[in-house]
Design a protein around this motif. Structure first.
Motif, mmCIF file in Angstrom:
data_model
loop_
_atom_site.group_PDB
_atom_site.id
_atom_site.type_symbol
_atom_site.label_atom_id
_atom_site.label_comp_id
_atom_site.label_asym_id
_atom_site.label_seq_id
_atom_site.Cartn_x
_atom_site.Cartn_y
_atom_site.Cartn_z
ATOM 1 N N ALA A 1 0.653 -1.308 0.534
ATOM 2 C CA ALA A 1 -0.033 0.141 -0.085
ATOM 3 C C ALA A 1 1.414 1.378 -0.301
ATOM 4 O O ALA A 1 0.664 2.273 -1.004
ATOM 5 N N THR A 2 1.847 1.249 1.160
ATOM 6 C CA THR A 2 2.866 2.472 0.723
ATOM 7 C C THR A 2 4.078 3.041 0.055
ATOM 8 O O THR A 2 4.340 3.529 -1.064
ATOM 9 N N GLY A 3 4.274 1.490 -0.359
ATOM 10 C CA GLY A 3 5.678 1.844 -1.484
ATOM 11 C C GLY A 3 6.543 1.454 -1.339
ATOM 12 O O GLY A 3 7.413 2.363 -1.845
ATOM 13 N N CYS A 4 6.395 1.459 0.100
ATOM 14 C CA CYS A 4 7.738 1.654 1.047
ATOM 15 C C CYS A 4 9.330 0.467 0.335
ATOM 16 O O CYS A 4 8.669 -0.434 0.739
ATOM 17 N N HIS A 5 10.279 0.794 0.456
ATOM 18 C CA HIS A 5 11.869 0.398 0.447
ATOM 19 C C HIS A 5 12.219 -0.549 1.455
ATOM 20 O O HIS A 5 13.423 -0.780 1.571
ATOM 21 N N GLY A 6 11.970 -0.011 2.621
ATOM 22 C CA GLY A 6 12.747 -0.242 3.946
ATOM 23 C C GLY A 6 11.542 -0.628 5.391
ATOM 24 O O GLY A 6 10.896 -0.141 4.950
ATOM 25 N N VAL A 7 12.209 -1.916 6.452
ATOM 26 C CA VAL A 7 11.399 -2.384 6.682
ATOM 27 C C VAL A 7 11.683 -2.755 8.001
ATOM 28 O O VAL A 7 13.167 -3.221 8.274
ATOM 29 N N ILE A 8 11.860 -1.301 9.389
ATOM 30 C CA ILE A 8 12.671 -2.009 10.833
ATOM 31 C C ILE A 8 11.692 -2.375 11.602
ATOM 32 O O ILE A 8 10.473 -2.286 12.349
ATOM 33 N N ILE A 9 12.219 -3.649 12.745
ATOM 34 C CA ILE A 9 11.908 -4.538 13.132
ATOM 35 C C ILE A 9 12.198 -4.190 14.611
ATOM 36 O O ILE A 9 13.224 -4.543 14.993
ATOM 37 N N ASP A 10 11.711 -3.380 15.276
ATOM 38 C CA ASP A 10 12.540 -3.614 17.199
ATOM 39 C C ASP A 10 11.473 -4.147 17.804
ATOM 40 O O ASP A 10 10.843 -4.261 18.450
ATOM 41 N N ILE A 11 12.430 -4.545 18.230
ATOM 42 C CA ILE A 11 12.681 -5.781 19.050
ATOM 43 C C ILE A 11 12.830 -5.765 20.567
ATOM 44 O O ILE A 11 12.961 -6.031 21.408
ATOM 45 N N THR A 12 13.511 -4.228 20.693
ATOM 46 C CA THR A 12 14.291 -3.851 22.191
ATOM 47 C C THR A 12 13.317 -4.079 23.297
ATOM 48 O O THR A 12 14.130 -4.305 23.731
ATOM 49 N N ALA A 13 12.412 -4.138 23.037
ATOM 50 C CA ALA A 13 11.564 -4.370 24.560
ATOM 51 C C ALA A 13 11.010 -5.991 24.280
ATOM 52 O O ALA A 13 10.754 -6.242 25.683
ATOM 53 N N LEU A 14 11.367 -6.946 24.219
ATOM 54 C CA LEU A 14 11.166 -8.450 23.620
ATOM 55 C C LEU A 14 12.006 -9.230 25.056
ATOM 56 O O LEU A 14 13.447 -8.711 24.430
ATOM 57 N N ASP A 15 11.628 -9.569 25.650
ATOM 58 C CA ASP A 15 12.399 -9.870 26.551
ATOM 59 C C ASP A 15 13.274 -11.590 26.099
ATOM 60 O O ASP A 15 13.541 -12.561 26.773
ATOM 61 N N ILE A 16 12.083 -11.743 25.233
ATOM 62 C CA ILE A 16 12.584 -13.525 24.840
ATOM 63 C C ILE A 16 12.432 -13.437 23.050
ATOM 64 O O ILE A 16 11.162 -12.712 22.603
ATOM 65 N N VAL A 17 13.216 -14.491 22.684
ATOM 66 C CA VAL A 17 12.689 -14.158 21.104
ATOM 67 C C VAL A 17 12.395 -16.097 20.663
ATOM 68 O O VAL A 17 13.647 -16.788 21.207
ATOM 69 N N ASP A 18 11.471 -16.208 20.860
ATOM 70 C CA ASP A 18 11.652 -18.464 20.368
ATOM 71 C C ASP A 18 11.400 -17.951 19.653
ATOM 72 O O ASP A 18 11.612 -17.425 18.546
#
Lengths: 139, 286, 136
Positions: C39-56
């Motif tokens: 929809a936006t035609g954006c060329h970059g995605v940033i996923i900020d996981i600073t707040a995640l205390d676990i990633v399984d």
């Protein structure tokens, strides 16, 4: 191999849905903080609990998770029991191999969680389902 | 082990009735065993505290160290042993301060020629043994926690993470790396990357005498973890023997950058960042 | 069910995960992001996981899938702010997050996307024969 003595009543959490897996994580984290696990060890045991609780839900068709505080001399720890009455694990050795999966996952659930905890015990059969007990000790 | 109410009462009366004589004699015995390493006044104060605690516990009924009303007595004993442990006294020198009470009691009991004298002395003696053991236990606990604290401080000292350049941090590792230390190094390095926002880390192992499979695994895990966080690690200072061990053990360093020296590693990072490093003096046109 | 908000900043979509996601929320985020990229035609995605205390492994797989999907939609994904304890745990778990670019913080993530974008534009110019002949 499980060692140490149980302290107090276990806290139980039924696993019936996605949200319950989130609740298991929060429960395990609270207990892990209470027994003073280091930040890295907290993260490891919560991650293992997340993997195993999801296994209970996806492969075991739901079940229960019990979290207890345990003590072994000067060290305290957190013990978690995942129980379901599902079909059991047909080939345990295979299921504990990295990368093996029947459910379309990454196949790291069982083998990976075993590396994240200090004690790992698994009891499975087609009749009684699967029961996994893990323990993480403070350093 | 514990005294019953009557015996406790008699003990309290005996000690309380001869307070001055008891503390004086007790202090003298302890002072001679410590050979002047604590002042007489200090010792007398400690002995008076213990004396008061024992009499106090005895007056309240049966002396039992695990009972509720013995809390004050337990506190007095713990305080004594904690103090002694921190001042560097030995276990013997500490517990003798309690066992000295036996000599004092022997004198007192001999003086009073009642029929129960022997019976009482045996009972009192047992209590003193119990107090001594309690003191010893808490002495050991204090020492253990001292050792644990020191070990932790040593770990902190031995793993400095330094900032070498804008965006470059380094850990110069010196000495044997065991599992516990490798873990501390790993956590501190990764935390420093976050705190300083540095995308490059140099792990310098010039000062590490030997690398076994476990240590190599720890270094590899650190590199992979840093990569997951968005930072690159360079390993420098691999000595010839270590290079041979790494190859002999079949450890795969894969695509991890390795450099001979810390200086080479820094130059490598700076070049990646487009910083010019002059090796020679630039020629000047006249 | 809770949803993870997606913000648009210039040419970049920023996703800051602030809650302990259920698996369903994670799957929803995957779908929402794909739609927003188109929809936006954006060329970059940033996923900020600073707040995640676990990633399984589930969240790990979601991150990989998002990276692959956005690649197909011509957008670069960078995962930023992973905590040290999370990284150490992922290594122990055996999850390598293949194909995902990572950066220490949002700022570095934006630089990474800008650099990747610049490289790509250079290549396009090189590959384009008209660009060569157009200059006398």
């Amino acid at each position: 191999m499980t060692t140490g003595v149980d302290l107090g009543q276990p806290q139980a959490q039924a696993v019936r849905s996605d949200e319950d897996v989130v609740r298991v994580r929060q429960l395990v984290r609270t207990v892990a903080v209470a027994v003073k696990l280091s930040l890295v060890d907290q993260t490891k045991v919560v991650t293992a609990a997340s993997e195993l609780a999801r296994n209970t839900l996806v492969y075991g068709g739901g079940g229960t998770v019990e979290v207890t505080t345990v003590e072994n001399g000067r060290r305290k720890g957190v013990r978690i029991v995942f129980a379901d009455s599902g079909p059991g694990i047909a080939d345990l050795d295979l299921a504990l191999t990295d990368g093996y999966t029947t459910g379309g996952g990454l196949g790291l659930g069982l083998s990976g969680s075993r590396r994240l905890v200090d004690e790992f015990e698994i009891d499975t059969s087609a009749e009684t389902g699967t029961r996994i007990t893990v323990t993480k000790w403070s350093r | 082990m514990a005294l019953n109410a009557e015996e406790s009462g008699r003990l309290a009366a005996l000690l309380g009735g001869h307070a001055e004589q008891v503390t004086q004699r007790w202090t003298d015995i302890v002072a001679s065993s410590l050979r002047g390493r604590l002042s007489h006044a200090e010792l007398r104060r400690q002995v008076e505290d213990l004396h008061r605690a024992i009499v106090g516990a005895g007056e309240q009924g049966a002396i039992d160290l695990s009972a509720e009303h013995a809390a004050e007595l337990r506190a007095a004993l713990s305080e004594l042993s904690r103090g002694r442990a921190r001042q560097g006294f030995s276990a013997t020198e500490t517990t003798i301060s309690i066992f000295a009470l036996k000599d004092v009691l022997a004198d007192l009991v001999q003086g009073s020629a009642t029929a129960d004298a022997l019976h009482d002395y045996v009972a009192f003696s047992k209590l003193v043994d119990e107090l001594g053991l309690f003191t010893f236990e808490s002495f050991v606990r204090t020492r253990e926690s001292l050792i644990a604290d020191q070990a932790e401080q040593l770990l902190e000292l031995s793993t400095p993470v330094v900032k070498l350049w804008e965006g470059v941090v380094a850990v110069p590792l010196v000495g044997t790396l065991d599992s516990a230390r490798a873990q501390v190094v790993m956590e501190r390095l990764l935390q420093t990357l976050v705190d300083t926002g540095s995308p490059y880390a140099i792990i310098d192992i010039t000062g590490v005498p030997a690398v076994d499979t476990q240590v190599a695994q720890h270094i590899l895990k650190t590199v992979v973890a840093a990569r997951l966080m968005g930072a690159d690690c360079i390993i420098s200072g691999i000595r010839p023997q270590i290079a041979q061990t790494i190859v002999a053990l079949g450890i795969e360093f894969g695509d991890i950058a390795t450099k001979a020296s810390l200086a080479d590693a820094l130059r490598h990072v700076l070049r990646l960042n487009g910083v010019e490093t002059a090796r020679r003096q630039p020629r000047r046109d006249v | 069910m809770e949803r993870v908000p997606i913000l648009k900043i210039g040419d970049i979509l920023l996703v800051s995960i602030q809650l302990d996601m259920s698996d369903q929320t994670a799957v929803q985020l995957q779908e929402d992001l794909a739609e927003r990229i188109v929809a936006t035609g954006c060329h970059g995605v940033i996923i900020d996981i600073t707040a995640l205390d676990i990633v399984d492994s589930f969240v790990g797989r979601m991150l990989s899938t998002i990276a692959s999907i956005s690649k197909v939609l011509d957008a670069e994904t960078v995962v930023v702010g992973m905590r040290p304890a999370v990284a150490i745990t992922l290594v122990e778990l055996g999850l390598s997050l293949n194909g995902i670019r990572t950066a220490l913080n949002v700022e570095r993530g934006m630089e990474l996307i800008a650099a990747a974008r610049a490289d790509e534009l250079d290549h396009q110019l090189d590959d384009d024969p008209d660009a060569e002949t157009a200059t006398p």
